[in-house]
Design a protein around this motif. Structure first.
Motif, mmCIF file in Angstrom:
data_model
loop_
_atom_site.group_PDB
_atom_site.id
_atom_site.type_symbol
_atom_site.label_atom_id
_atom_site.label_comp_id
_atom_site.label_asym_id
_atom_site.label_seq_id
_atom_site.Cartn_x
_atom_site.Cartn_y
_atom_site.Cartn_z
ATOM 1 N N THR A 99 13.645 4.279 35.546
ATOM 2 C CA THR A 99 14.316 4.113 36.838
ATOM 3 C C THR A 99 14.035 5.275 37.789
ATOM 4 O OG1 THR A 99 16.341 5.204 36.079
ATOM 5 C CG2 THR A 99 16.193 2.806 35.772
ATOM 6 N N GLY A 100 13.351 6.305 37.286
ATOM 7 C CA GLY A 100 13.055 7.462 38.117
ATOM 8 C C GLY A 100 14.163 8.497 38.148
ATOM 9 N N ASP A 101 15.187 8.325 37.308
ATOM 10 C CA ASP A 101 16.286 9.286 37.266
ATOM 11 C C ASP A 101 15.813 10.629 36.716
ATOM 12 O OD1 ASP A 101 18.926 9.945 37.811
ATOM 13 O OD2 ASP A 101 19.579 9.521 35.774
ATOM 14 N N ILE A 102 14.843 10.588 35.817
ATOM 15 C CA ILE A 102 14.172 11.809 35.372
ATOM 16 C C ILE A 102 12.671 11.633 35.599
ATOM 17 C CG2 ILE A 102 15.929 12.498 33.690
ATOM 18 C CD1 ILE A 102 14.165 11.389 31.480
ATOM 19 N N GLY A 103 11.981 12.746 35.822
ATOM 20 C CA GLY A 103 10.566 12.670 36.159
ATOM 21 C C GLY A 103 9.625 12.768 34.976
ATOM 22 N N CYS A 104 10.075 13.379 33.894
ATOM 23 C CA CYS A 104 9.229 13.530 32.700
ATOM 24 C C CYS A 104 10.132 13.746 31.495
ATOM 25 C CB CYS A 104 8.271 14.712 32.863
ATOM 26 S SG CYS A 104 7.103 14.936 31.493
ATOM 27 N N ILE A 105 9.710 13.233 30.353
ATOM 28 C CA ILE A 105 10.422 13.453 29.095
ATOM 29 C C ILE A 105 9.661 14.498 28.286
ATOM 30 C CG2 ILE A 105 11.241 12.415 26.952
ATOM 31 C CD1 ILE A 105 11.181 9.695 28.377
ATOM 32 N N ALA A 106 10.374 15.503 27.812
ATOM 33 C CA ALA A 106 9.811 16.474 26.873
ATOM 34 C C ALA A 106 10.536 16.277 25.549
ATOM 35 C CB ALA A 106 10.008 17.902 27.380
ATOM 36 N N THR A 107 9.790 15.964 24.507
ATOM 37 C CA THR A 107 10.423 15.589 23.250
ATOM 38 C C THR A 107 10.358 16.698 22.202
ATOM 39 O OG1 THR A 107 8.357 14.522 22.528
ATOM 40 C CG2 THR A 107 9.990 13.121 23.579
ATOM 41 N N ALA A 108 11.494 16.952 21.574
ATOM 42 C CA ALA A 108 11.538 17.793 20.381
ATOM 43 C C ALA A 108 11.168 16.913 19.180
ATOM 44 C CB ALA A 108 12.923 18.407 20.222
ATOM 45 N N PRO A 109 10.833 17.509 18.038
ATOM 46 C CA PRO A 109 10.245 16.733 16.942
ATOM 47 C C PRO A 109 11.204 15.781 16.239
ATOM 48 C CG PRO A 109 10.557 19.014 16.274
ATOM 49 C CD PRO A 109 10.838 18.955 17.746
ATOM 50 N N ILE A 110 10.660 14.632 15.842
ATOM 51 C CA ILE A 110 11.397 13.656 15.039
ATOM 52 C C ILE A 110 10.855 13.676 13.612
ATOM 53 C CG2 ILE A 110 11.900 12.169 17.007
ATOM 54 C CD1 ILE A 110 9.628 10.327 16.109
ATOM 55 N N ASN A 111 11.618 13.108 12.701
ATOM 56 C CA ASN A 111 11.171 12.961 11.321
ATOM 57 C C ASN A 111 10.889 11.482 11.088
ATOM 58 O OD1 ASN A 111 11.746 12.354 8.312
ATOM 59 N ND2 ASN A 111 11.442 14.573 8.362
ATOM 60 N N LYS A 112 9.637 11.144 10.812
ATOM 61 C CA LYS A 112 9.247 9.730 10.695
ATOM 62 C C LYS A 112 9.949 9.047 9.516
ATOM 63 C CE LYS A 112 4.688 10.461 12.790
ATOM 64 N NZ LYS A 112 4.770 11.933 12.871
ATOM 65 N N ALA A 113 10.198 9.784 8.435
ATOM 66 C CA ALA A 113 10.887 9.188 7.286
ATOM 67 C C ALA A 113 12.316 8.801 7.662
ATOM 68 C CB ALA A 113 10.878 10.160 6.107
ATOM 69 N N ALA A 114 13.009 9.686 8.388
ATOM 70 C CA ALA A 114 14.376 9.383 8.818
ATOM 71 C C ALA A 114 14.379 8.229 9.810
ATOM 72 C CB ALA A 114 15.013 10.626 9.438
ATOM 73 N N LEU A 115 13.415 8.216 10.697
ATOM 74 C CA LEU A 115 13.314 7.147 11.692
ATOM 75 C C LEU A 115 13.132 5.799 11.008
ATOM 76 C CD1 LEU A 115 13.064 6.697 14.844
ATOM 77 C CD2 LEU A 115 10.591 6.743 14.471
ATOM 78 N N ASN A 116 12.235 5.744 10.041
ATOM 79 C CA ASN A 116 11.985 4.493 9.328
ATOM 80 C C ASN A 116 13.160 4.106 8.447
ATOM 81 O OD1 ASN A 116 8.964 3.237 9.432
ATOM 82 N ND2 ASN A 116 8.930 5.402 9.963
ATOM 83 N N ALA A 117 13.854 5.101 7.857
ATOM 84 C CA ALA A 117 15.030 4.814 7.044
ATOM 85 C C ALA A 117 16.137 4.177 7.882
ATOM 86 C CB ALA A 117 15.543 6.094 6.385
ATOM 87 N N ALA A 118 16.134 4.475 9.173
ATOM 88 C CA ALA A 118 17.123 3.886 10.073
ATOM 89 C C ALA A 118 16.695 2.516 10.588
ATOM 90 C CB ALA A 118 17.365 4.830 11.251
ATOM 91 N N GLY A 119 15.531 2.065 10.151
ATOM 92 C CA GLY A 119 15.073 0.733 10.527
ATOM 93 C C GLY A 119 14.184 0.680 11.748
ATOM 94 N N HIS A 120 13.728 1.840 12.206
ATOM 95 C CA HIS A 120 12.846 1.888 13.376
ATOM 96 C C HIS A 120 11.440 2.238 12.910
ATOM 97 C CE1 HIS A 120 16.373 1.522 15.862
ATOM 98 N NE2 HIS A 120 16.924 2.556 15.245
ATOM 99 N N HIS A 121 10.609 1.228 12.830
ATOM 100 C CA HIS A 121 9.307 1.382 12.173
ATOM 101 C C HIS A 121 8.202 1.636 13.196
ATOM 102 C CE1 HIS A 121 11.382 0.252 8.566
ATOM 103 N NE2 HIS A 121 11.752 -0.897 9.108
ATOM 104 N N TYR A 122 8.051 2.899 13.523
ATOM 105 C CA TYR A 122 7.008 3.345 14.441
ATOM 106 C C TYR A 122 6.178 4.423 13.758
ATOM 107 C CZ TYR A 122 10.024 1.124 17.941
ATOM 108 O OH TYR A 122 10.788 0.225 18.656
ATOM 109 N N ASP A 123 4.946 4.591 14.258
ATOM 110 C CA ASP A 123 4.089 5.636 13.686
ATOM 111 C C ASP A 123 4.432 7.011 14.231
ATOM 112 O OD1 ASP A 123 3.192 5.334 16.273
ATOM 113 O OD2 ASP A 123 1.070 5.188 15.772
ATOM 114 N N GLY A 124 5.333 7.062 15.196
ATOM 115 C CA GLY A 124 5.719 8.322 15.798
ATOM 116 C C GLY A 124 6.214 8.096 17.212
ATOM 117 N N HIS A 125 6.311 9.178 17.967
ATOM 118 C CA HIS A 125 6.808 9.104 19.332
ATOM 119 C C HIS A 125 5.988 8.174 20.219
ATOM 120 C CE1 HIS A 125 9.381 12.923 19.199
ATOM 121 N NE2 HIS A 125 10.104 12.080 19.907
ATOM 122 N N THR A 126 4.655 8.292 20.137
ATOM 123 C CA THR A 126 3.810 7.587 21.098
ATOM 124 C C THR A 126 3.983 6.081 20.997
ATOM 125 O OG1 THR A 126 2.219 9.417 20.959
ATOM 126 C CG2 THR A 126 1.469 7.383 21.999
ATOM 127 N N GLY A 127 3.966 5.552 19.766
ATOM 128 C CA GLY A 127 4.153 4.120 19.581
ATOM 129 C C GLY A 127 5.541 3.662 20.009
#
Length: 320
Positions: A99-127
């Motif tokens: 919506t343009g409320d923020i101009g850029c996202i800067a991401t701190a690191p995620i843990n792919k194992a925790a992400l997938n354990a929560a049911g979100h099956h992505y290869d990482g941030h980009t996907g």
């Protein structure tokens, strides 16, 4: 016009994300902090501050808070609640970026194992960002002071990466890399395409992919006016780029691009998502569970990511 905010997503609450965010913001002036919105969990940030004791007043920060059910997750422990939380942080930030409320996202690191354990099956941030923003394609670009690399493919098996290096995908990567480097201030970026086989196949002795797929992509890009050369043997092209011959290297797969960048710019390289309708850059390191909660996490990489985010905010994407 006011400068759009930079949104920082906290990443996995059990990792070093809360600590590096607190360290980076504590070193800013109040006016600089006013340009930042944190997408995260307030209690995790308070826990990080209790370790760091920077003296910063967290009540003055712009925090888009997401609850985490149950007791506060422990630093350094894999927890599917953290996987769910970091997904929600990113989802909220993407919505605001769209919506343009923020101009850029800067991401701190995620843990792919925790992400997938929560049911979100992505290869990482980009996907994940591509899915949330409705993008069909995206690219990972690693930026540093003397070496910049964009990848044809990233988080896939090596045998699949070879098949991914089609003429169409390589050409699209060249185009995306050229457009991004122009946006950062280069009027005519000098681009090199790294070969996929040893010595670019040595005339077919070590494979034919370079001649069949990469060379036609380079020829087409040159016909479009892009200053690109290749394919060039990967065992020399990064050395040449590092020493000033090229502004950007097209890497054919994950390790081919990551290894040289992490050798020369381990603490300063910035991970940039290219080809999305929103801007995102990131630290180029993981959650570091082994030191999370100890106060030892180094925030240098986040500082570089925030500086790159500021550069993108100052040069916004052209509207489609």
């Amino acid at each position: 016009m006011t400068t759009p905010l930079i949104g920082i997503t906290m990443g996995d609450p059990a990792g070093v994300g809360p600590e590096i965010i607190i360290k980076s913001l504590a070193a800013m002036t109040p006016a600089q902090r006013a340009g930042i919105r944190i997408y995260g969990n307030r209690d995790s940030l308070i826990a990080a501050e209790s370790v760091l004791i920077t003296g910063m007043d967290l009540s003055e920060l712009d925090i888009h808070h997401t609850d985490i059910p149950g007791p506060l997750p422990a630093f350094g422990k894999l927890d599917d609640r953290c996987g769910e939380a970091c997904f929600q942080f990113i989802k909220a930030a993407v919505a605001d970026a769209m919506t343009g409320d923020i101009g850029c996202i800067a991401t701190a690191p995620i843990n792919k194992a925790a992400l997938n354990a929560a049911g979100h099956h992505y290869d990482g941030h980009t996907g994940m960002l591509a899915h949330l923003s409705g993008s069909k394609s995206s690219w990972m670009l690693l930026a540093s002071e003397r070496l910049n690399v964009i990848h044809v493919s990233t988080h896939i098996a090596l045998r699949d990466a070879i098949g991914r290096a089609t003429t169409e995908r390589v050409l699209a990567t060249i185009r995306q890399g050229d457009a991004h480097m122009k946006r950062t201030g280069l009027s005519r970026p000098r681009i090199a395409v790294a070969g996929i086989n040893p010595h670019c196949g040595e005339g077919g002795l070590f494979g034919t992919e370079d001649d069949e797929f990469l060379a036609p992509a380079v020829a087409q890009a040159r016909a479009e006016g892009i200053d690109v050369q290749g394919p060039i043997s990967a065992d020399t092209v990064y050395h040449r780029a590092y020493n000033g011959a090229f502004d950007l290297v097209i890497a054919q797969y994950h390790d081919q691009g990551h290894i040289p960048i992490k050798l020369v710019a381990f603490d300063t390289a910035v991970n940039v998502s290219v080809g999305l309708p929103i801007d995102r850059c990131s630290v180029d390191h993981g959650t570091a569970f082994d030191i999370a909660g100890t106060g030892r996490a180094n925030n240098t990489n986040l500082n570089h990511a925030l500086a790159y985010a500021a550069k993108l905010v100052a040069n916004p994407k052209a509207k489609p």
